[in-house]
Design a protein around this motif. Structure first.
Motif, PDB file in Angstrom:
ATOM      1  N   LEU A  53      -9.733  31.974 -33.327  1.00 25.91           N
ATOM      2  CA  LEU A  53     -10.502  32.422 -32.159  1.00 25.91           C
ATOM      3  C   LEU A  53     -10.634  33.946 -32.173  1.00 25.91           C
ATOM      4  CD1 LEU A  53      -8.961  30.046 -29.464  1.00 25.91           C
ATOM      5  CD2 LEU A  53     -11.274  29.910 -30.415  1.00 25.91           C
ATOM      6  N   HIS A  54      -9.543  34.616 -32.504  1.00 26.64           N
ATOM      7  CA  HIS A  54      -9.549  36.082 -32.571  1.00 26.64           C
ATOM      8  C   HIS A  54     -10.567  36.574 -33.609  1.00 26.64           C
ATOM      9  CE1 HIS A  54      -8.083  40.211 -32.830  1.00 26.64           C
ATOM     10  NE2 HIS A  54      -7.952  40.049 -34.128  1.00 26.64           N
ATOM     11  N   GLN A  55     -10.598  35.905 -34.771  1.00 22.99           N
ATOM     12  CA  GLN A  55     -11.557  36.299 -35.816  1.00 22.99           C
ATOM     13  C   GLN A  55     -12.989  36.154 -35.322  1.00 22.99           C
ATOM     14  OE1 GLN A  55     -10.264  33.612 -38.880  1.00 22.99           O
ATOM     15  NE2 GLN A  55      -8.746  35.037 -39.729  1.00 22.99           N
ATOM     16  N   LEU A  56     -13.265  35.052 -34.610  1.00 20.55           N
ATOM     17  CA  LEU A  56     -14.628  34.835 -34.092  1.00 20.55           C
ATOM     18  C   LEU A  56     -14.970  35.881 -33.030  1.00 20.55           C
ATOM     19  CD1 LEU A  56     -14.741  30.928 -33.737  1.00 20.55           C
ATOM     20  CD2 LEU A  56     -15.731  32.335 -35.554  1.00 20.55           C
ATOM     21  N   GLN A  57     -13.997  36.181 -32.186  1.00 16.59           N
ATOM     22  CA  GLN A  57     -14.232  37.169 -31.121  1.00 16.59           C
ATOM     23  C   GLN A  57     -14.562  38.531 -31.727  1.00 16.59           C
ATOM     24  OE1 GLN A  57     -12.116  37.302 -27.090  1.00 16.59           O
ATOM     25  NE2 GLN A  57     -10.882  38.723 -28.271  1.00 16.59           N
ATOM     26  N   GLU A  58     -13.839  38.895 -32.801  1.00 16.24           N
ATOM     27  CA  GLU A  58     -14.084  40.175 -33.481  1.00 16.24           C
ATOM     28  C   GLU A  58     -15.429  40.156 -34.200  1.00 16.24           C
ATOM     29  OE1 GLU A  58     -11.734  43.019 -33.667  1.00 16.24           O
ATOM     30  OE2 GLU A  58     -11.303  41.847 -31.861  1.00 16.24           O
ATOM     31  N   ARG A  59     -15.688  39.051 -34.882  1.00 15.20           N
ATOM     32  CA  ARG A  59     -16.896  38.974 -35.711  1.00 15.20           C
ATOM     33  C   ARG A  59     -18.155  39.061 -34.871  1.00 15.20           C
ATOM     34  NH1 ARG A  59     -16.496  33.856 -39.004  1.00 15.20           N
ATOM     35  NH2 ARG A  59     -14.798  35.040 -39.959  1.00 15.20           N
ATOM     36  N   TYR A  60     -18.151  38.413 -33.704  1.00 14.16           N
ATOM     37  CA  TYR A  60     -19.386  38.325 -32.913  1.00 14.16           C
ATOM     38  C   TYR A  60     -19.364  39.171 -31.639  1.00 14.16           C
ATOM     39  CZ  TYR A  60     -20.291  34.536 -36.157  1.00 14.16           C
ATOM     40  OH  TYR A  60     -20.476  33.805 -37.309  1.00 14.16           O
ATOM     41  N   SER A  61     -18.271  39.897 -31.416  1.00 16.12           N
ATOM     42  CA  SER A  61     -18.175  40.818 -30.264  1.00 16.12           C
ATOM     43  C   SER A  61     -18.546  40.169 -28.935  1.00 16.12           C
ATOM     44  CB  SER A  61     -19.085  42.039 -30.470  1.00 16.12           C
ATOM     45  OG  SER A  61     -18.788  42.630 -31.698  1.00 16.12           O
ATOM     46  N   ILE A  62     -17.913  39.044 -28.651  1.00 25.29           N
ATOM     47  CA  ILE A  62     -18.106  38.408 -27.344  1.00 25.29           C
ATOM     48  C   ILE A  62     -16.743  37.860 -26.910  1.00 25.29           C
ATOM     49  CG2 ILE A  62     -18.877  36.262 -28.487  1.00 25.29           C
ATOM     50  CD1 ILE A  62     -20.469  35.566 -25.977  1.00 25.29           C
ATOM     51  N   PRO A  63     -16.368  38.049 -25.632  1.00 28.90           N
ATOM     52  CA  PRO A  63     -15.069  37.528 -25.197  1.00 28.90           C
ATOM     53  C   PRO A  63     -15.010  36.000 -25.290  1.00 28.90           C
ATOM     54  CG  PRO A  63     -15.932  39.103 -23.600  1.00 28.90           C
ATOM     55  CD  PRO A  63     -17.043  38.817 -24.568  1.00 28.90           C
ATOM     56  N   ILE A  64     -13.904  35.504 -25.850  1.00 26.46           N
ATOM     57  CA  ILE A  64     -13.639  34.063 -25.884  1.00 26.46           C
ATOM     58  C   ILE A  64     -12.552  33.778 -24.852  1.00 26.46           C
ATOM     59  CG2 ILE A  64     -12.685  32.166 -27.259  1.00 26.46           C
ATOM     60  CD1 ILE A  64     -14.043  33.439 -29.714  1.00 26.46           C
ATOM     61  N   VAL A  65     -12.805  32.779 -24.009  1.00 24.14           N
ATOM     62  CA  VAL A  65     -11.873  32.426 -22.932  1.00 24.14           C
ATOM     63  C   VAL A  65     -11.363  31.014 -23.183  1.00 24.14           C
ATOM     64  CG1 VAL A  65     -11.617  32.140 -20.436  1.00 24.14           C
ATOM     65  CG2 VAL A  65     -13.155  33.905 -21.321  1.00 24.14           C
ATOM     66  N   CYS A  66     -10.047  30.848 -23.168  1.00 21.02           N
ATOM     67  CA  CYS A  66      -9.435  29.542 -23.442  1.00 21.02           C
ATOM     68  C   CYS A  66      -9.008  28.865 -22.151  1.00 21.02           C
ATOM     69  CB  CYS A  66      -8.191  29.732 -24.311  1.00 21.02           C
ATOM     70  SG  CYS A  66      -8.607  30.207 -25.974  1.00 21.02           S
ATOM     71  N   GLU A  67      -9.418  27.607 -22.017  1.00 23.31           N
ATOM     72  CA  GLU A  67      -9.036  26.826 -20.835  1.00 23.31           C
ATOM     73  C   GLU A  67      -8.087  25.703 -21.257  1.00 23.31           C
ATOM     74  OE1 GLU A  67     -10.966  24.020 -17.312  1.00 23.31           O
ATOM     75  OE2 GLU A  67     -12.271  24.766 -18.900  1.00 23.31           O
ATOM     76  N   PRO A  68      -6.775  25.852 -20.950  1.00 28.67           N
ATOM     77  CA  PRO A  68      -5.861  24.747 -21.242  1.00 28.67           C
ATOM     78  C   PRO A  68      -6.194  23.559 -20.353  1.00 28.67           C
ATOM     79  CG  PRO A  68      -4.711  26.538 -20.090  1.00 28.67           C
ATOM     80  CD  PRO A  68      -6.117  26.993 -20.305  1.00 28.67           C
ATOM     81  N   LYS A  69      -6.164  22.353 -20.921  1.00 29.95           N
ATOM     82  CA  LYS A  69      -6.632  21.174 -20.187  1.00 29.95           C
ATOM     83  C   LYS A  69      -5.593  20.066 -20.160  1.00 29.95           C
ATOM     84  CE  LYS A  69     -10.207  20.333 -18.729  1.00 29.95           C
ATOM     85  NZ  LYS A  69     -10.569  20.511 -17.305  1.00 29.95           N
TER      86      LYS A  69
END
Length: 273
Positions: free
Chosen positions: A127-143
């Protein structure tokens, strides 16, 4: 403490004909939505978005019947397939200027004998790699998992906070899931993670036979024996700056416009906006 009040596509079940209803509330500045039935319906939403002075976030998946829970284990799709889908959504949302993209993580179907911390960290790295690569915040929702299994929420609770800290990923707290999982202890579970919270999903819970339904939060529930008391929880979650408070009830109980607005005003009072 400026927070944003948002409305979820769940309130209209992302019904294309009802999309304009998401834009008719002056007291709402943000829309969180996902699971569009078609590309046309998503384009229609973006067209309306561009006319209005609102922000939006994607609640993955973008389209119905795509992967929703599979990043860590197969629920409906193979995890690698789910990661590919999610990456394409992250890329797309970044280009469209979405405020964030939200994904169900960590999600485990049920309790099992595994090293959940190791599994969660391997997902966090990606997730961190994707957030860095595309410069958009990723938010995780535990379910919650199947049959209201609290294993995923408890696995997050036991996860070392200093490891989470390394990856710069934000969290969404779904108030309904947390009170169903751990009841009155929800406040203690959330306390540890508070500084990472970027999104809060707001709804109360009503039980109808053996099913439960997300209903709008409302001050009248605080004195009701058939709902959870949420005021303190909402207040605790507002002590972080810049949180998105998303009204995520569903239309099943046909709440009136007035009832929903009373809930919005009540939340605004609690969070000091």
């Amino acid at each position: 403490m400026h927070h944003q009040i948002g409305l979820s596509g769940s309130t209209i079940m992302t019904d294309p004909e009802k999309i304009p209803l998401l834009f008719n509330k002056d007291n709402v500045s943000h829309i969180e939505i996902g699971e569009f039935p078609s590309e046309d319906s998503f384009n229609y939403f973006i067209e309306l978005m561009n006319k209005e002075n609102k922000t939006f976030g994607l609640h993955s998946p973008l389209y119905r019947n795509q992967s929703k829970y599979d990043l860590l284990e197969k629920v409906n799709y193979e995890p690698e397939q789910a990661w590919r889908q999610f990456e394409s959504e992250v890329n797309y949302m970044s280009k469209l200027g979405a405020a964030y993209i939200l994904v169900h993580f960590p999600y485990f179907k049920e309790e099992k004998d595994i090293d959940s911390a190791e599994i969660i960290e391997s997902g966090l790295k990606r997730l961190h790699q994707l957030q860095e690569r595309y410069s958009i915040p990723i938010v995780c929702e535990p379910k919650l998992g199947l049959n209201r299994s609290a294993f995923g929420i408890k696995a997050l609770d036991e996860f070392p906070i200093e490891i989470w800290d390394r990856y710069g990923i934000k969290l969404c707290i779904d108030i309904g899931d947390y009170v169903l999982a751990v009841g009155d202890e929800a406040i203690d579970y959330i306390e540890k993670w508070k500084k990472y919270v970027k999104v809060v999903h707001l709804h109360n819970v009503e039980f109808h036979n053996d099913k439960y339904i997300w209903v709008p939060v409302h001050p009248s529930h605080e004195n009701s024996n058939s709902h959870f008391n949420l005021k303190n929880l909402i207040y605790q979650l507002s002590t972080n700056p810049g949180v998105f408070f998303i009204f995520e009830h569903t239309p099943h109980t046909n709440p009136t416009e007035a009832f929903v607005n009373e809930g919005i005003d009540w939340v605004k009072d609690i969070i000091g906006d």
